[in-house]
Design a protein around this motif. Structure first.
Motif, PDB file in Angstrom:
ATOM      1  N   LEU A   1       0.868  -1.185   0.000  1.00  0.00           N
ATOM      2  CA  LEU A   1       0.000   0.000   0.000  1.00  0.00           C
ATOM      3  C   LEU A   1       0.898   1.226   0.000  1.00  0.00           C
ATOM      4  O   LEU A   1       1.708   1.405   0.926  1.00  0.00           O
ATOM      5  N   GLU A   2       0.798   2.041  -1.009  1.00  0.00           N
ATOM      6  CA  GLU A   2       1.674   3.218  -1.152  1.00  0.00           C
ATOM      7  C   GLU A   2       0.793   4.452  -1.369  1.00  0.00           C
ATOM      8  O   GLU A   2      -0.052   4.454  -2.266  1.00  0.00           O
ATOM      9  N   ARG A   3       1.031   5.478  -0.551  1.00  0.00           N
ATOM     10  CA  ARG A   3       0.175   6.656  -0.668  1.00  0.00           C
ATOM     11  C   ARG A   3       0.473   7.478  -1.932  1.00  0.00           C
ATOM     12  O   ARG A   3      -0.378   8.229  -2.412  1.00  0.00           O
TER      13      ARG A   3
ATOM     14  N   ALA B   1      18.854  18.169  -4.169  1.00  0.00           N
ATOM     15  CA  ALA B   1      18.058  16.959  -4.406  1.00  0.00           C
ATOM     16  C   ALA B   1      16.667  17.249  -4.944  1.00  0.00           C
ATOM     17  O   ALA B   1      15.991  16.355  -5.451  1.00  0.00           O
TER      18      ALA B   1
ATOM     19  N   VAL C   1       5.477   9.231  -4.194  1.00  0.00           N
ATOM     20  CA  VAL C   1       5.564   8.467  -5.420  1.00  0.00           C
ATOM     21  C   VAL C   1       5.952   7.025  -5.081  1.00  0.00           C
ATOM     22  O   VAL C   1       6.574   6.785  -4.035  1.00  0.00           O
TER      23      VAL C   1
ATOM     24  N   GLY D   1       9.183   5.790  -3.095  1.00  0.00           N
ATOM     25  CA  GLY D   1       9.546   6.683  -1.985  1.00  0.00           C
ATOM     26  C   GLY D   1      10.896   7.346  -2.205  1.00  0.00           C
ATOM     27  O   GLY D   1      11.285   7.667  -3.341  1.00  0.00           O
TER      28      GLY D   1
ATOM     29  N   TRP E   1      17.447   9.281  -2.787  1.00  0.00           N
ATOM     30  CA  TRP E   1      18.450   9.259  -1.709  1.00  0.00           C
ATOM     31  C   TRP E   1      19.863   9.392  -2.276  1.00  0.00           C
ATOM     32  O   TRP E   1      20.096   9.243  -3.483  1.00  0.00           O
ATOM     33  N   GLY E   2      20.840   9.642  -1.385  1.00  0.00           N
ATOM     34  CA  GLY E   2      22.232   9.820  -1.825  1.00  0.00           C
ATOM     35  C   GLY E   2      23.012   8.516  -1.912  1.00  0.00           C
ATOM     36  O   GLY E   2      24.167   8.507  -2.315  1.00  0.00           O
TER      37      GLY E   2
ATOM     38  N   GLY F   1       6.134   8.740   8.975  1.00  0.00           N
ATOM     39  CA  GLY F   1       4.921   8.131   8.397  1.00  0.00           C
ATOM     40  C   GLY F   1       4.440   6.963   9.239  1.00  0.00           C
ATOM     41  O   GLY F   1       3.241   6.806   9.498  1.00  0.00           O
TER      42      GLY F   1
ATOM     43  N   VAL G   1       0.948   6.541  11.478  1.00  0.00           N
ATOM     44  CA  VAL G   1      -0.036   5.456  11.337  1.00  0.00           C
ATOM     45  C   VAL G   1      -0.283   4.802  12.701  1.00  0.00           C
ATOM     46  O   VAL G   1      -1.432   4.540  13.081  1.00  0.00           O
TER      47      VAL G   1
ATOM     48  N   HIS H   1      17.937  12.160   7.853  1.00  0.00           N
ATOM     49  CA  HIS H   1      18.285  10.861   8.420  1.00  0.00           C
ATOM     50  C   HIS H   1      17.446  10.632   9.673  1.00  0.00           C
ATOM     51  O   HIS H   1      17.946  10.127  10.673  1.00  0.00           O
TER      52      HIS H   1
HETATM   53  C1  LIG Z   1      18.110  13.842  -0.652  1.00  0.00           C
HETATM   54  C2  LIG Z   1      18.242  12.666   0.245  1.00  0.00           C
HETATM   55  C3  LIG Z   1      19.487  12.062   0.391  1.00  0.00           C
HETATM   56  C4  LIG Z   1      19.615  10.948   1.227  1.00  0.00           C
HETATM   57  N1  LIG Z   1      20.810  10.315   1.260  1.00  0.00           N
HETATM   58  C5  LIG Z   1      20.940   9.194   2.002  1.00  0.00           C
HETATM   59  C6  LIG Z   1      22.142   8.453   1.968  1.00  0.00           C
HETATM   60  O1  LIG Z   1      23.082   8.802   1.259  1.00  0.00           O
HETATM   61  N2  LIG Z   1      22.239   7.337   2.732  1.00  0.00           N
HETATM   62  C7  LIG Z   1      21.233   6.933   3.545  1.00  0.00           C
HETATM   63  O2  LIG Z   1      21.410   5.943   4.257  1.00  0.00           O
HETATM   64  N3  LIG Z   1      20.055   7.607   3.567  1.00  0.00           N
HETATM   65  C8  LIG Z   1      19.884   8.711   2.813  1.00  0.00           C
HETATM   66  N4  LIG Z   1      18.698   9.379   2.798  1.00  0.00           N
HETATM   67  C9  LIG Z   1      17.616   8.891   3.657  1.00  0.00           C
HETATM   68  C10 LIG Z   1      16.855   7.767   2.984  1.00  0.00           C
HETATM   69  O3  LIG Z   1      16.235   8.227   1.822  1.00  0.00           O
HETATM   70  C11 LIG Z   1      15.809   7.239   3.960  1.00  0.00           C
HETATM   71  O4  LIG Z   1      16.447   6.841   5.159  1.00  0.00           O
HETATM   72  C12 LIG Z   1      15.100   6.025   3.402  1.00  0.00           C
HETATM   73  O5  LIG Z   1      14.478   6.323   2.186  1.00  0.00           O
HETATM   74  C13 LIG Z   1      14.067   5.554   4.395  1.00  0.00           C
HETATM   75  O6  LIG Z   1      13.414   4.436   3.882  1.00  0.00           O
HETATM   76  P1  LIG Z   1      11.912   4.181   4.276  1.00  0.00           P
HETATM   77  O7  LIG Z   1      11.453   2.967   3.600  1.00  0.00           O
HETATM   78  O8  LIG Z   1      11.805   4.234   5.763  1.00  0.00           O
HETATM   79  O9  LIG Z   1      11.143   5.487   3.801  1.00  0.00           O
HETATM   80  P2  LIG Z   1      10.883   6.051   2.335  1.00  0.00           P
HETATM   81  O10 LIG Z   1      11.932   5.587   1.400  1.00  0.00           O
HETATM   82  O11 LIG Z   1      10.649   7.498   2.500  1.00  0.00           O
HETATM   83  O12 LIG Z   1       9.527   5.325   1.927  1.00  0.00           O
HETATM   84  C14 LIG Z   1       8.343   5.453   2.713  1.00  0.00           C
HETATM   85  C15 LIG Z   1       7.154   5.280   1.796  1.00  0.00           C
HETATM   86  O13 LIG Z   1       5.976   5.173   2.585  1.00  0.00           O
HETATM   87  C16 LIG Z   1       4.951   5.920   1.978  1.00  0.00           C
HETATM   88  N5  LIG Z   1       3.974   6.296   3.012  1.00  0.00           N
HETATM   89  C17 LIG Z   1       4.135   7.169   4.030  1.00  0.00           C
HETATM   90  N6  LIG Z   1       3.011   7.235   4.768  1.00  0.00           N
HETATM   91  C18 LIG Z   1       2.126   6.385   4.199  1.00  0.00           C
HETATM   92  C19 LIG Z   1       0.782   6.041   4.500  1.00  0.00           C
HETATM   93  N7  LIG Z   1       0.120   6.555   5.542  1.00  0.00           N
HETATM   94  N8  LIG Z   1       0.154   5.150   3.688  1.00  0.00           N
HETATM   95  C20 LIG Z   1       0.801   4.595   2.618  1.00  0.00           C
HETATM   96  N9  LIG Z   1       2.067   4.907   2.286  1.00  0.00           N
HETATM   97  C21 LIG Z   1       2.724   5.784   3.083  1.00  0.00           C
HETATM   98  C22 LIG Z   1       5.668   7.107   1.365  1.00  0.00           C
HETATM   99  O14 LIG Z   1       4.911   7.701   0.332  1.00  0.00           O
HETATM  100  C23 LIG Z   1       6.954   6.461   0.862  1.00  0.00           C
HETATM  101  O15 LIG Z   1       6.856   6.004  -0.457  1.00  0.00           O
HETATM  102  C24 LIG Z   1      18.511  10.479   1.969  1.00  0.00           C
HETATM  103  C25 LIG Z   1      17.259  11.091   1.817  1.00  0.00           C
HETATM  104  C26 LIG Z   1      17.125  12.145   0.942  1.00  0.00           C
HETATM  105  C27 LIG Z   1      15.771  12.738   0.756  1.00  0.00           C
END
Ligand SMILES: Cc1cc2nc3c(=O)[nH]c(=O)nc-3n(C[C@H](O)[C@H](O)[C@H](O)COP(=O)(O)OP(=O)(O)OC[C@H]3O[C@@H](n4cnc5c(N)ncnc54)[C@H](O)[C@@H]3O)c2cc1C
Ligand code: SF4
Length: 564
Positions: A35-37, A82, A112, A115, A120-121, A304, A308, A496
């Motif tokens: 499920l992706e928002r 970014a 999107v 996510g 990310w970097g 997020g 929830v 982070h």
């Molecule tokens: C510019 C940038 C550079 C970065 N560089 C690094 C790096 O070099 N190294 C590193 O370790 N980390 C880096 N990060 C951090 C990294 O992107 C995040 O730590 C990582 O994406 C987290 O993964 P995640 O699955 O928790 O969240 P995300 O990848 O953010 O995915 C979460 C998903 O859940 C969805 N969602 C949220 N709420 C809901 C809901 N209620 N219902 C349904 N879907 C929902 C969102 O839409 C999203 O698609 C960077 C981030 C950015 C933005």
């Protein structure tokens, strides 16, 4: 056509952790719903600006100021370029998705499929035992219920699939992993390494470990060194959910993806104490549906997922799931920092090829294995940086010549500039928290999140020290005109974010156990950054991935044994 609402497993979120949960669960034979928002996005065909050259950029690539101020006032301020015209469609619309700030805070998020795995970097580091033992040693935050040895095999599992280029260093506090050939240091970085390591034996300068492929890997093509990865990459040359984990999950034939699906809450049966389903709002029609599954992985990103859990209120969980002790939403941590820049003379005859998609890294050296006598702060920091020639666009902007003189100036590479940016550990504190603001509703009528987070005295003292050390290292490396710049001083800007649903031994002071299982709701797992009990000094996403695959392995074994 009647939609299927019953699955073996539901994964909430399709970012870095959700993609991994889906891959592992489907490969272990479960029928999975993601499920992706956010909006749908197709790997390859969906990256509309991937190959758009700068001269075809709308508005000559300059910021669309009115649009950004109106629709993306938060996202457009993200550091390191970014957010841009080429990828703004991936980021969330701030006007439609507001949040509250008890203290100034930046919440950077995408909207999107995939996510932030798209943006990310890709810096990918293992955490060491110093990171997992820190809370127990100095008493800030609660003890991690796991140590490095618990995660080591799972780090390997993840690295082997995603492909991380890097250099093993043999340091205990900075564990090595399974690496593809490293990217090359520039001539000045090599000099920096040699000069810094000669002066300080406890400091190591290494090439950034990055999830960009230096050789073909897992059916994906190698990196072309363009460093425009956050537009998306059709070669699949960097790790993202879209290029890697979701296709693997789809290959099993057991994955269903539902985009535009905003998860409102998770239902828990008070009798069995198990999660039974997930309530979803369709972002386009507003229709509400409940999907059911035997096991649920909450991977909606740090804030997020906390949102929830807080929204999932019922008679059995009046303050949200896992919030019986008011820990949910607290102990938020991130990295704070300061950066130093300097010009490095003497390498004017040296250059490099391409735009390497990583930098250099100096792992933590302060307060390791005990408190340094001259340190007036707890814990430490690492540095990420690089040395490159100032780019020609600056030369063009700054030259005061015309005609042939200008042409001559902009045809030459700029000065060599080196920089070091600190990533400092923030202490876990109960008052740094996020809550639901019932007086301010956001999209879909859901309460907005309210951030109350600030850096404290320890972070300020650590940043002062980091600035001094960065300055000393650049000067030792021969830098002229060294300048310090405050960076990541505003919470949220490091992106982070960690904590909020921390792991722990004791249900009275943590939300999750050592397996990322919610205390008291055994078929609900939370494996993103909200699970983290401290912040360490290197980028955290590789650790979230390792936690996710480890939790899936446990969950499926428990399911098969009839214990979930
Ligand atoms: C510019 C940038 C550079 C970065 N560089 C690094 C790096 O070099 N190294 C590193 O370790 N980390 C880096 N990060 C951090 C990294 O992107 C995040 O730590 C990582 O994406 C987290 O993964 P995640 O699955 O928790 O969240 P995300 O990848 O953010 O995915 C979460 C998903 O859940 C969805 N969602 C949220 N709420 C809901 C809901 N209620 N219902 C349904 N879907 C929902 C969102 O839409 C999203 O698609 C960077 C981030 C950015 C933005
Ligand atoms: S630099 Fe490499 S990973 Fe990034 S977009 Fe280009 S080819 Fe893909």
């Amino acid at each position: 056509m009647k939609q299927t609402t019953q699955f073996d497993a539901i994964v909430i979120g399709s970012g870095i952790t959700g993609g991994w949960a889906a891959k592992e669960l489907t490969e272990k034979g479960l029928k999975v719903l993601i499920l992706e928002r956010g909006k749908p996005l197709e790997h390859q065909t969906g990256y509309t600006h991937e190959f758009t050259p700068p001269w075809q950029a709308p508005n000559q690539g300059l910021p669309e100021r009115e649009l950004y101020a109106r629709e993306y006032p938060v996202q457009s301020k993200i550091e390191r370029g970014a957010f841009s015209w080429a990828n703004r469609q991936y980021w969330i619309n701030d006007r439609q998705n507001p949040y509250q700030e008890a203290k100034p805070f930046r919440w950077h998020r995408t909207d999107v499929l995939g996510g932030r795995s798209l943006t990310w970097g890709r810096q990918s580091y293992r955490w060491g035992d110093d990171d997992f033992k820190a809370n127990a040693r100095d008493g800030h935050g609660n003890d991690w219920p796991i140590r490095y040895a618990d995660l080591a095999p799972w780090y390997t599992h993840v690295e082997k699939f995603i492909g991380v280029s890097g250099q093993p260093e043999g340091l205990e506090s900075f564990p090595d992993g399974h690496y593809l050939p490293p990217m090359e240091m520039t001539a000045v970085e090599r000099a920096l390494k040699q000069r810094i390591e000669a002066k300080w034996q406890d400091r190591r300068v290494t090439i950034g470990r990055v999830a960009n492929l230096t050789v073909p890997h897992e059916g994906r093509g190698p990196c072309q060194n363009r460093n425009i990865c956050n537009r998306g990459c059709s070669f699949g040359a960097y790790f993202s959910s879209l290029s890697s984990t979701l296709p693997a999950a789809q290959k099993t034939g057991r994955l269903t993806i539902r985009t535009n699906s905003v998860v409102e809450a998770i239902d828990v049966d008070p009798r069995t104490k198990r999660a039974t389903g997930v309530r979803v709002i369709d972002a386009q029609s507003g229709a509400r549906t409940t999907f059911k599954a035997k096991v649920i992985f909450l991977c909606a990103s740090t804030y997020g997922s906390v949102q929830v859990l807080l929204q999932s209120r019922s008679a059995a969980h009046p303050n949200g799931i896992g919030n019986h002790s008011d820990v949910l939403g607290r102990y938020l941590v991130d990295h704070h920092g300061v950066a130093a820049f300097g010009e490095i003379p003497g390498f004017e005859d040296r250059n490099y090829k391409g735009r390497r998609a990583t930098g250099i890294l100096i792992p933590r050296f302060r307060n390791l294995g005990g408190q340094d006598a001259d340190a007036d702060f707890t814990r430490g920091y690492g540095f990420q940086g690089g040395a490159m020639r100032d780019d020609w666009t600056n030369t063009a902007a700054l030259t005061d010549d015309f005609g042939a003189g200008m042409k001559h100036n902009i045809a030459r590479p700029g000065k060599w500039v080196a920089f070091l940016g600190a990533f400092g550990e923030q202490l876990p504190q109960a008052h740094n928290r996020v809550t639901l603001d019932e007086n301010n509703k956001g999209g879909f009528g859901l309460p907005q999140l309210r951030f109350d987070v600030a850096y404290g005295e320890n972070e300020k003292r650590m940043a002062l020290d980091a600035g001094k050390q960065a300055e000393a290292m650049l000067k030792a490396a021969g830098a002229a005109r060294v300048q310090l710049a405050p960076v990541r001083t505003l919470p949220g800007t490091s992106i982070h974010e960690m904590g909020g649903a921390r792991m722990g031994h004791d249900p009275a002071s943590s939300v999750l156990n050592a397996r990322n299982q919610v205390h008291g709701v055994r078929n609900l797992f939370v494996t993103d950054g909200s699970a983290m009990a401290s912040s360490g000094t290197v980028n955290p996403s590789l650790t979230y991935m390792a936690l996710t695959v480890r939790a899936v392995d446990f969950a499926v074994a428990e399911l098969k044994a009839g214990r979930l």
